[in-house]
Scaffold this motif. Structure first.
Motif, PDB file in Angstrom:
ATOM      1  N   ALA A  36       0.868  -1.197   0.000  1.00 59.84           N
ATOM      2  CA  ALA A  36       0.000   0.000   0.000  1.00 59.84           C
ATOM      3  C   ALA A  36       0.894   1.233   0.000  1.00 59.84           C
ATOM      4  O   ALA A  36       1.961   1.235   0.609  1.00 59.84           O
ATOM      5  CB  ALA A  36      -0.899   0.001   1.230  1.00 59.84           C
ATOM      6  N   ALA A  37       0.439   2.250  -0.714  1.00 63.30           N
ATOM      7  CA  ALA A  37       1.175   3.525  -0.721  1.00 63.30           C
ATOM      8  C   ALA A  37       0.141   4.616  -0.521  1.00 63.30           C
ATOM      9  O   ALA A  37      -1.036   4.442  -0.877  1.00 63.30           O
ATOM     10  CB  ALA A  37       1.900   3.720  -2.044  1.00 63.30           C
ATOM     11  N   SER A  38       0.542   5.734   0.067  1.00 62.09           N
ATOM     12  CA  SER A  38      -0.471   6.771   0.275  1.00 62.09           C
ATOM     13  C   SER A  38      -0.101   8.045  -0.458  1.00 62.09           C
ATOM     14  O   SER A  38       1.067   8.326  -0.726  1.00 62.09           O
ATOM     15  CB  SER A  38      -0.704   7.018   1.765  1.00 62.09           C
ATOM     16  N   VAL A  39      -1.157   8.801  -0.804  1.00 63.51           N
ATOM     17  CA  VAL A  39      -0.973  10.034  -1.576  1.00 63.51           C
ATOM     18  C   VAL A  39      -0.857  11.206  -0.600  1.00 63.51           C
ATOM     19  O   VAL A  39      -1.622  11.285   0.362  1.00 63.51           O
ATOM     20  CB  VAL A  39      -2.168  10.257  -2.531  1.00 63.51           C
ATOM     21  N   ASN A  40       0.094  12.070  -0.854  1.00 60.46           N
ATOM     22  CA  ASN A  40       0.284  13.268  -0.034  1.00 60.46           C
ATOM     23  C   ASN A  40       0.369  14.489  -0.938  1.00 60.46           C
ATOM     24  O   ASN A  40       0.647  14.377  -2.134  1.00 60.46           O
ATOM     25  CB  ASN A  40       1.569  13.146   0.789  1.00 60.46           C
ATOM     26  N   PHE A  59      10.127  10.074 -13.579  1.00 60.74           N
ATOM     27  CA  PHE A  59      10.248   9.597 -12.199  1.00 60.74           C
ATOM     28  C   PHE A  59       8.916   9.018 -11.742  1.00 60.74           C
ATOM     29  O   PHE A  59       7.865   9.296 -12.329  1.00 60.74           O
ATOM     30  CB  PHE A  59      10.715  10.715 -11.265  1.00 60.74           C
ATOM     31  N   THR A  60       9.009   8.200 -10.699  1.00 61.37           N
ATOM     32  CA  THR A  60       7.807   7.620 -10.098  1.00 61.37           C
ATOM     33  C   THR A  60       7.457   8.411  -8.846  1.00 61.37           C
ATOM     34  O   THR A  60       8.272   8.490  -7.933  1.00 61.37           O
ATOM     35  CB  THR A  60       8.053   6.129  -9.760  1.00 61.37           C
ATOM     36  N   PRO A  61       6.271   9.030  -8.801  1.00 58.76           N
ATOM     37  CA  PRO A  61       5.902   9.757  -7.581  1.00 58.76           C
ATOM     38  C   PRO A  61       5.502   8.796  -6.448  1.00 58.76           C
ATOM     39  O   PRO A  61       5.430   7.585  -6.655  1.00 58.76           O
ATOM     40  CB  PRO A  61       4.718  10.621  -8.035  1.00 58.76           C
ATOM     41  N   GLY A  62       5.210   9.389  -5.292  1.00 58.67           N
ATOM     42  CA  GLY A  62       4.782   8.580  -4.131  1.00 58.67           C
ATOM     43  C   GLY A  62       5.814   8.635  -3.032  1.00 58.67           C
ATOM     44  O   GLY A  62       6.897   8.062  -3.172  1.00 58.67           O
ATOM     45  N   GLY A  63       5.480   9.310  -1.937  1.00 57.00           N
ATOM     46  CA  GLY A  63       6.466   9.560  -0.879  1.00 57.00           C
ATOM     47  C   GLY A  63       6.539   8.506   0.198  1.00 57.00           C
ATOM     48  O   GLY A  63       7.514   8.448   0.936  1.00 57.00           O
ATOM     49  N   GLU A  64       5.511   7.657   0.308  1.00 53.57           N
ATOM     50  CA  GLU A  64       5.546   6.681   1.403  1.00 53.57           C
ATOM     51  C   GLU A  64       4.828   5.406   1.012  1.00 53.57           C
ATOM     52  O   GLU A  64       3.835   5.435   0.289  1.00 53.57           O
ATOM     53  CB  GLU A  64       4.960   7.265   2.686  1.00 53.57           C
ATOM     54  N   LYS A  84       7.710  -6.667   8.166  1.00 59.88           N
ATOM     55  CA  LYS A  84       6.623  -5.749   7.756  1.00 59.88           C
ATOM     56  C   LYS A  84       7.106  -4.342   8.071  1.00 59.88           C
ATOM     57  O   LYS A  84       7.483  -4.066   9.220  1.00 59.88           O
ATOM     58  CB  LYS A  84       5.365  -6.017   8.596  1.00 59.88           C
ATOM     59  N   VAL A  85       7.088  -3.450   7.097  1.00 58.53           N
ATOM     60  CA  VAL A  85       7.695  -2.131   7.292  1.00 58.53           C
ATOM     61  C   VAL A  85       6.893  -1.027   6.605  1.00 58.53           C
ATOM     62  O   VAL A  85       6.048  -1.299   5.749  1.00 58.53           O
ATOM     63  CB  VAL A  85       9.132  -2.083   6.691  1.00 58.53           C
ATOM     64  N   PHE A  86       7.209   0.211   6.981  1.00 60.12           N
ATOM     65  CA  PHE A  86       6.857   1.315   6.095  1.00 60.12           C
ATOM     66  C   PHE A  86       8.123   2.075   5.758  1.00 60.12           C
ATOM     67  O   PHE A  86       9.122   2.011   6.488  1.00 60.12           O
ATOM     68  CB  PHE A  86       5.758   2.229   6.657  1.00 60.12           C
ATOM     69  N   ALA A  87       8.086   2.783   4.623  1.00 62.15           N
ATOM     70  CA  ALA A  87       9.263   3.523   4.166  1.00 62.15           C
ATOM     71  C   ALA A  87       8.854   4.921   3.753  1.00 62.15           C
ATOM     72  O   ALA A  87       7.808   5.114   3.125  1.00 62.15           O
ATOM     73  CB  ALA A  87       9.894   2.807   2.966  1.00 62.15           C
ATOM     74  N   MET A  88       9.662   5.887   4.156  1.00 58.75           N
ATOM     75  CA  MET A  88       9.428   7.283   3.760  1.00 58.75           C
ATOM     76  C   MET A  88      10.545   7.646   2.786  1.00 58.75           C
ATOM     77  O   MET A  88      11.664   7.878   3.204  1.00 58.75           O
ATOM     78  CB  MET A  88       9.559   8.203   4.979  1.00 58.75           C
TER      79      MET A  88
END
Ligand SMILES: NC(=O)c1ccc[n+]([C@@H]2O[C@H](COP(=O)([O-])OP(=O)(O)OC[C@H]3O[C@@H](n4cnc5c(N)ncnc54)[C@H](OP(=O)(O)O)[C@@H]3O)[C@@H](O)[C@H]2O)c1
Length: 332
Positions: A36-40, A59-64, A84-88
């Motif tokens: 999952a990725a979220s829009v900011n 480029f590929t957008p998406g910050g997290e 299991k992780v999240f990445a910024m």
């Protein structure tokens, strides 16, 4: 692998879903299988060439993003395959896989799903830093949140309540206010949209004073900017803290500094991304606190809209067109 690519600056219609080669990890990096990725808001700005950092095209957008560690590079110590992780990462998240430096990746609790993790990281990370480290918000104080149904706004409503504040939500529609009330806001009011006239600005100040019993708000959380900021500052309480979060409405307001003098208040800048690099230990401690609050049911990140990777451009447009309430997620 499949990835959303910005091939030309200008907006969502310049975005394409393309087949690109899968990235490989270098030393100190991890490869994440994105779930999952979220829009900011920065995604909206970056694809138009309006963001402070501008990557070369394409480029590929998406910050997290949140997902599973698939491979770790040489010298990575804190993470392993299967975590299991999240990445910024600032960019690159709207893709099936992403390579991230170890320092930008954090394990998430086993009980947390990927959509929640993607919804929580930037919005709640920013907001806890803003309310705790920058504003020193205390239980019993009044917190006014502008753009309260947006990504960071709703996080401020949620965290403000968890910290014991009286939360007042301000947003552009009744539907948005209702959502904030459902998330625990004590009160809410609608503000006008468009270029606010002098009279509308006066009314906005008057409304804030009215809902705070004439005292003004102790802490004001402002991710909107433009014509909303000065009237809000005019309604801050004595020794209040005005948090400069962002400028979603476009214009960066110029504030008469005599207001800070007259109110004995602080105008406080919040740049969470910079702080995470300056104080990674403090940032990690904040996330441990967020995971604990989430585990105890005291905060609940709101995923309001879900899109697939094929429709990722629509997800960015949804945010850009002021339609988003809470977080917009791309599931992969
Ligand atoms: N300082 C930091 O460290 C930090 C970290 C993260 C984000 N930010 C900034 O915070 C701001 C909000 O980010 P977000 O991801 O929460 O965005 P978002 O979900 O789109 O929320 C922004 C809110 O601003 C309001 N708004 C007013 N005028 C708008 C306009 N012309 N277009 C779009 N929205 C407008 C909308 O609420 P209403 O319709 O109710 O007015 C909207 O819900 C951005 O400027 C972002 O760069 C700063």
């Amino acid at each position: 692998m499949k990835a959303l690519q910005c091939v030309e600056l200008g907006g969502v219609d310049k975005l394409e879903i393309n087949e690109v080669s899968s990235p490989d990890v270098g030393p100190g990096q991890v490869l994440i299988d994105v779930k999952a990725a979220s829009v900011n808001f920065p995604d909206v700005l970056m694809i138009q060439g309006l963001y402070q950092f501008q990557p070369p095209l394409p480029f590929t957008p998406g910050g997290e993003a949140a997902g599973i560690v698939e491979k770790v590079g040489e010298s990575v110590e804190s993470l392993k395959e299967g975590d299991k992780v999240f990445a910024m990462t600032g960019m690159g998240a709207f893709a099936e896989k992403i390579v991230a430096p170890e320092g930008s990746v954090m394990p998430i609790p086993e009980s947390m799903d990927y959509e929640t993790a993607a919804a929580l990281s930037m919005t709640y990370g920013t907001t806890l830093y803003a309310l705790k480290q920058r504003a020193n918000l205390k239980a019993g104080e009044t917190l006014l949140v502008l753009g309260a149904a947006g990504g960071v706004g709703l996080a401020a409503v949620d965290l403000g309540k968890a910290m014991g504040a009286k939360v007042i939500a301000a947003a552009s529609s009744q539907e948005k206010i209702d959502m904030c009330i459902q998330h625990g806001a004590d009160e809410g009011f609608i503000y006008p949209t468009g270029d606010l006239s002098k009279d509308q600005q006066k009314e906005l100040s008057g409304k804030i004073k009215e809902v705070t019993g004439g005292v003004g708000a102790n802490v004001i959380y402002d991710p909107v900017g433009s014509h909303y900021s000065e009237p809000a500052l005019r309604a801050i309480a004595w020794e209040g803290r005005y948090l400069v979060i962002g400028f979603a409405a476009g214009d960066i307001p110029k504030i008469p500094l005599n207001l800070a003098l007259l109110k004995g208040c602080q105008i406080v800048g919040v740049f969470w991304g910079a702080w995470t690099g300056i104080d990674p230990v403090g940032n990690k401690a904040n996330f441990m606190e967020l995971f604990k609050l989430h585990g105890e049911g005291k905060i609940a990140p709101e995923v309001s809209d879900k899109f697939t990777l094929d429709n990722a451009a629509d997800a960015i447009a949804h945010l850009q067109n002021r339609k988003a309430k809470g977080k917009v997620i791309i599931t992969i």
